[in-house]
Design a protein around this motif. Sequence first.
Motif, PDB file in Angstrom:
ATOM      1  N   UNK A  52      65.780  66.310  12.220  1.00 40.83           N
ATOM      2  CA  UNK A  52      64.783  66.499  14.121  1.00 40.83           C
ATOM      3  C   UNK A  52      66.012  65.555  14.867  1.00 40.83           C
ATOM      4  N   UNK A  53      66.591  64.381  14.328  1.00 40.73           N
ATOM      5  CA  UNK A  53      67.213  64.024  15.728  1.00 40.73           C
ATOM      6  C   UNK A  53      68.431  64.231  15.477  1.00 40.73           C
ATOM      7  N   UNK A  54      69.061  64.496  14.717  1.00 38.81           N
ATOM      8  CA  UNK A  54      70.859  64.431  14.422  1.00 38.81           C
ATOM      9  C   UNK A  54      71.349  66.474  15.346  1.00 38.81           C
ATOM     10  N   UNK A  55      70.414  67.308  15.148  1.00 39.89           N
ATOM     11  CA  UNK A  55      69.819  68.122  15.486  1.00 39.89           C
ATOM     12  C   UNK A  55      69.696  68.868  17.269  1.00 39.89           C
ATOM     13  N   UNK A  56      69.265  66.941  17.519  1.00 43.57           N
ATOM     14  CA  UNK A  56      69.110  66.965  19.022  1.00 43.57           C
ATOM     15  C   UNK A  56      69.743  66.748  20.008  1.00 43.57           C
ATOM     16  N   UNK A  57      70.571  65.332  18.841  1.00 43.37           N
ATOM     17  CA  UNK A  57      71.200  64.815  19.014  1.00 43.37           C
ATOM     18  C   UNK A  57      72.963  65.619  19.426  1.00 43.37           C
ATOM     19  N   UNK A  58      73.263  67.280  18.948  1.00 37.44           N
ATOM     20  CA  UNK A  58      73.833  68.015  19.309  1.00 37.44           C
ATOM     21  C   UNK A  58      73.783  68.708  20.582  1.00 37.44           C
ATOM     22  N   UNK A  59      72.848  69.193  20.731  1.00 36.72           N
ATOM     23  CA  UNK A  59      72.138  69.487  22.026  1.00 36.72           C
ATOM     24  C   UNK A  59      72.286  68.540  22.984  1.00 36.72           C
TER      25      UNK A  59
END
Length: 238
Positions: free
Chosen positions: A97-104
């Motif tokens: 979840x945090x990784x995808x948030x970081x991409x955004x």
Amino acid sequence: MKTKLLYQEDSYVREFDATVLDVSGNEVVLDKTAFHDGTGGVEADSGFFVFGGERYSAKAAHKGGEVVHVLDRPPVFKPGDVVRGVVDWEKRYRKMRLHTAAHILSAVLYNRYNALITGGEITHEYARDDFNVEGDMAAVRKIFEEAVAEVNQIAQRGIEVRVYWLPREEALKIPGVVKLAEKMPPDLPTLRIVEIPGVDIQADGGPHVKNTKEIGTVKIIKVENRGRGKKRLYYTVE
């Protein structure tokens, strides 16, 4: 690399059977694994292995170009044996979840300010990213607050996250496919691409959620000034 990385094809694999390739003390190399090895700034996965009624706590690491599973003790199994691996899913899923948030987040700051990432880390508890944005800290905090608000708006749109491979030369022609200030993707003939359509596209080897709604809500923990070209944002997901 000898090991097939199952999470690159399906980040939701929690349990798997694998053949042991090498054992050295308490370090084990397998023919395949769902454990992420900690490359790319994402905390390595932990979990356990089961063989012959014995259970071994394990944490992945990247050593000598290989994924190594570091066990809590030397195992009784040997090369050729088949073991059962189980990933600590609660921790892994938060990192996804945090990784995808970081991409955004990186896409929002890149599009708004042409900002690049100068450092970062993702754990199961929080993420931190350094960006080369400038200004006094009040202005920087406002930049981060507005960016996180946009991240949350995007996440709630429920965008399907796409994962695919492209020839390296073709991938590097895509604008913004690399958002790291001082690092290029590994020198491989094909690159794994993680795309959030209409939002972000990056070369990336780590695990992600399938849909942005899974991220939840991104919350700022704190903002720090780490020097010129390095304004640090700590954040988590709820």
